[in-house]
Design a protein around this motif. Structure first.
Motif, PDB file in Angstrom:
ATOM      1  N   UNK A 125      18.275  56.301   2.813  1.00 48.96           N
ATOM      2  CA  UNK A 125      19.645  56.070   3.300  1.00 48.96           C
ATOM      3  C   UNK A 125      19.692  55.149   4.510  1.00 48.96           C
ATOM      4  N   UNK A 126      18.546  54.943   5.184  1.00 45.33           N
ATOM      5  CA  UNK A 126      18.513  54.091   6.371  1.00 45.33           C
ATOM      6  C   UNK A 126      18.786  54.831   7.671  1.00 45.33           C
ATOM      7  N   UNK A 127      18.888  56.162   7.643  1.00 42.66           N
ATOM      8  CA  UNK A 127      19.247  56.920   8.836  1.00 42.66           C
ATOM      9  C   UNK A 127      18.198  56.792   9.937  1.00 42.66           C
ATOM     10  N   UNK A 128      16.930  56.735   9.561  1.00 41.69           N
ATOM     11  CA  UNK A 128      15.876  56.665  10.578  1.00 41.69           C
ATOM     12  C   UNK A 128      15.844  55.285  11.241  1.00 41.69           C
ATOM     13  N   UNK A 129      16.106  54.244  10.461  1.00 43.38           N
ATOM     14  CA  UNK A 129      16.191  52.910  11.044  1.00 43.38           C
ATOM     15  C   UNK A 129      17.401  52.814  11.976  1.00 43.38           C
ATOM     16  N   UNK A 130      18.467  53.479  11.585  1.00 50.29           N
ATOM     17  CA  UNK A 130      19.673  53.535  12.434  1.00 50.29           C
ATOM     18  C   UNK A 130      19.345  54.145  13.794  1.00 50.29           C
ATOM     19  N   UNK A 131      18.602  55.240  13.772  1.00 46.69           N
ATOM     20  CA  UNK A 131      18.255  55.923  15.017  1.00 46.69           C
ATOM     21  C   UNK A 131      17.430  55.014  15.925  1.00 46.69           C
ATOM     22  N   UNK A 132      16.459  54.300  15.348  1.00 44.69           N
ATOM     23  CA  UNK A 132      15.599  53.434  16.150  1.00 44.69           C
ATOM     24  C   UNK A 132      16.381  52.281  16.768  1.00 44.69           C
ATOM     25  N   UNK A 133      17.226  51.635  15.982  1.00 47.15           N
ATOM     26  CA  UNK A 133      18.020  50.515  16.510  1.00 47.15           C
ATOM     27  C   UNK A 133      19.018  51.015  17.548  1.00 47.15           C
ATOM     28  N   UNK A 134      19.607  52.191  17.300  1.00 47.14           N
ATOM     29  CA  UNK A 134      20.545  52.775  18.252  1.00 47.14           C
ATOM     30  C   UNK A 134      19.862  53.033  19.594  1.00 47.14           C
ATOM     31  N   UNK A 135      18.623  53.499  19.558  1.00 38.33           N
ATOM     32  CA  UNK A 135      17.877  53.741  20.790  1.00 38.33           C
ATOM     33  C   UNK A 135      17.667  52.450  21.567  1.00 38.33           C
ATOM     34  N   UNK A 265      22.757  45.195  14.429  1.00 41.53           N
ATOM     35  CA  UNK A 265      23.806  46.099  13.968  1.00 41.53           C
ATOM     36  C   UNK A 265      23.160  47.327  13.328  1.00 41.53           C
ATOM     37  N   UNK A 266      23.191  48.447  14.075  1.00 40.02           N
ATOM     38  CA  UNK A 266      22.561  49.661  13.548  1.00 40.02           C
ATOM     39  C   UNK A 266      23.279  50.194  12.317  1.00 40.02           C
ATOM     40  N   UNK A 267      24.604  49.919  12.240  1.00 45.47           N
ATOM     41  CA  UNK A 267      25.357  50.410  11.083  1.00 45.47           C
ATOM     42  C   UNK A 267      24.917  49.734   9.793  1.00 45.47           C
ATOM     43  N   UNK A 268      24.423  48.504   9.926  1.00 45.00           N
ATOM     44  CA  UNK A 268      23.959  47.782   8.741  1.00 45.00           C
ATOM     45  C   UNK A 268      22.706  48.416   8.150  1.00 45.00           C
ATOM     46  N   UNK A 269      22.013  49.218   8.968  1.00 44.74           N
ATOM     47  CA  UNK A 269      20.802  49.875   8.471  1.00 44.74           C
ATOM     48  C   UNK A 269      21.135  50.992   7.490  1.00 44.74           C
ATOM     49  N   UNK A 270      22.347  51.534   7.571  1.00 37.56           N
ATOM     50  CA  UNK A 270      22.756  52.607   6.667  1.00 37.56           C
ATOM     51  C   UNK A 270      23.096  52.002   5.309  1.00 37.56           C
ATOM     52  N   UNK A 271      22.260  52.254   4.336  1.00 38.11           N
ATOM     53  CA  UNK A 271      22.453  51.679   3.005  1.00 38.11           C
ATOM     54  C   UNK A 271      23.144  52.636   2.031  1.00 38.11           C
TER      55      UNK A 271
END
Length: 483
Positions: A125-135, A265-271
């Motif tokens: 889903x890309x949630x973990x990539x979202x967390x890393x970029x958000x950090x 864009x961390x939101x773009x990581x959510x696929x």
């Protein structure tokens, strides 16, 4: 003859695992096969009713100890474990089990497998990539603040997910962030690896050694969370302070480099937002299940596999692909280790090793626990914390059963908590100390950031030694407060 054969097979397998000349799973399966062929009794062996297929000398006494493990010294002295005694009273319940099923701790295997499926569903889903970029964005492009936030995120994720999976998910994004900041990725990756092992120490499912210890000692998820998580949080905070002091003035970036981070864009990581929410709810419910599993009488494997089944049912994923991504090599490695250790125990090797600790006769229990901790921490770093723990739990269980100084449940628990802290934190010491270490270094090397064995030692040894010193202090305080 059987004793010496089992000894050669056991230590030979461990040498192969530590040398990395042969894949660790291959080595474990070869060793287990030799044990099954020449040491362990099969399902149709004429003396199978007198065999002890459970590699633990632990008897659960729910009425007298409230679920805490106790050890029957009389049966231990007679050479018969409480587990074997109980099995003999069940009229051949295990008679028709195949050899592997008789000797493998499938509670650990299926707990790991269930959590792997859950992580595989969420990782798509890309949630973990979202967390890393958000950090990275929350740190406003500051290298040291980014490192600290990524370290915290890695530690928290590792407390509830497999360490190897956590670094596999976080490391690629870390490489991207480091590239955008034009700084070396090695300090970031090393810091995250240490954090994954530190954070994984906090819970039953966070690090495989804890699963093994919890299964043998009868300690549930809530027990690990209450007894280890607060201390691990303190260690993590101190670790981050040290990182800031050491790297704070060594990393400099320009405003332009920071701006590139802020443009991500961390939101773009959510696929797949739908599956993200569904999978997220399932994993939260699964964690809640771990919290209450001891109270409701469920095994951790039941909770994990139920969570995996629900995730596969409600999330729109390719089931075949989700199952293919399970780390089968890790699971077969565990199965081989369990059989290997059980063969060594049946041949009398573990009992002989347990007697080596008899030199501590007359020592203060606290001194014994601290000695075991430091021996275990160093040994786990030199070999591998999973391999070492699989063998050590049987030795410790036998030692507790035969040592009057550890008659109380509180002192038995003190030993188990000390062992858990030692093997998990000691795994940070060397490249081969924990599986997450090897995975991180492989990722770094493939990306052109070469890390040698000696390079890892410079990072790992100080962290491991300081952690063990702090853990020794924590165990000492617990001894004087509760024992």
């Amino acid at each position: 003859m059987a004793f010496w054969f089992a000894t050669i097979v056991f230590f030979g397998t461990y040498i192969l695992i530590a040398s990395e000349k042969v894949h660790k799973t291959t080595a474990a399966l070869i060793g287990s096969s030799l044990m099954l062929l020449f040491i362990l009794q099969g399902p149709h062996h004429e003396a199978e009713q007198h065999a002890d297929p459970v590699p633990a000398v632990i008897e659960q006494s729910m009425e007298s100890t409230g679920g805490a493990p106790t050890f029957d010294r009389q049966t231990a002295e007679e050479g018969v474990t409480p587990a074997a005694t109980e099995l003999r009273q069940k009229s051949g319940r295990y008679d028709k089990l195949d050899s592997y099923a008789r000797y493998v701790n499938f509670d650990v295997i299926f707990t790991l497998a269930g959590m792997m499926v859950l992580v595989n569903v969420l990782s798509g889903t890309g949630i973990f990539q979202y967390i890393a970029i958000w950090c990275a964005k929350k740190a406003k492009g500051s290298p040291i603040r980014t490192m600290i936030l990524l370290v915290f995120a890695t530690a928290v994720l590792s407390a509830f997910l497999d360490n190897v999976t956590t670094v596999l998910l976080v490391a690629p994004v870390t490489l991207l962030v480091a590239s955008e900041l034009s700084v070396s990725a090695i300090p970031f990756l090393m810091a995250e690896t240490m954090a994954s092992n530190i954070g994984g120490t906090a819970t039953l499912i966070g690090d495989p050694p804890n699963l093994i210890i919890g299964s043998v000692a009868g300690l549930d998820f809530a027990a690990f969370l209450v007894n280890l998580a607060p201390f691990i949080l303190v260690i993590l905070v101190v670790y981050c302070i040290i990182l800031k002091l050491y790297y704070g003035k060594r990393m400099h970036v320009t405003l332009e480099q920071r701006a590139r981070i802020m443009e991500l864009d961390e939101k773009a990581a959510i696929t797949d937002p739908v599956n993200m929410w569904r999978g997220g709810i399932v994993i939260l419910l699964t964690i809640f299940g771990f919290l209450i599993h001891g109270a409701v009488g469920l095994q951790p494997c039941v909770v994990a596999m139920a969570g995996a089944a629900v995730a596969l049912a409600i999330c729109k994923v390719n089931v075949d692909q989700a199952l293919e991504k399970i780390e089968w090599s890790t699971l077969f490695f565990f199965m081989g280790l369990f059989v290997l250790v059980c063969g060594a125990e049946q041949a009398g090797l573990m009992r002989a090793c347990g007697k080596l600790l008899q030199f501590t006769d007359g020592w203060n229990p606290l001194v014994i626990v601290l000695a075991v901790m430091w021996i275990s921490g160093i040994a786990a770093a030199v070999t591998n914390n999973v391999s070492f723990t699989a063998a050590m739990v049987s030795i410790i269980a036998a030692f507790l059963a035969e040592t009057p100084a550890f008659a109380s449940v509180e002192l038995q628990h003190l030993m188990w908590w000390g062992l858990a802290l030692a093997v998990c934190l000691g795994g940070n010491g060397t490249l081969v100390g924990a599986a997450a270490n090897l995975v991180t270094v492989n990722i770094a090397n493939k990306a052109g950031n070469h890390v040698t064995f000696n390079d890892f030692l410079r990072f790992g040894v100080p962290v491991s030694l300081c952690s063990l010193v702090a853990a020794s202090g924590y165990i000492t305080i617990r001894y004087f407060l509760y024992c």
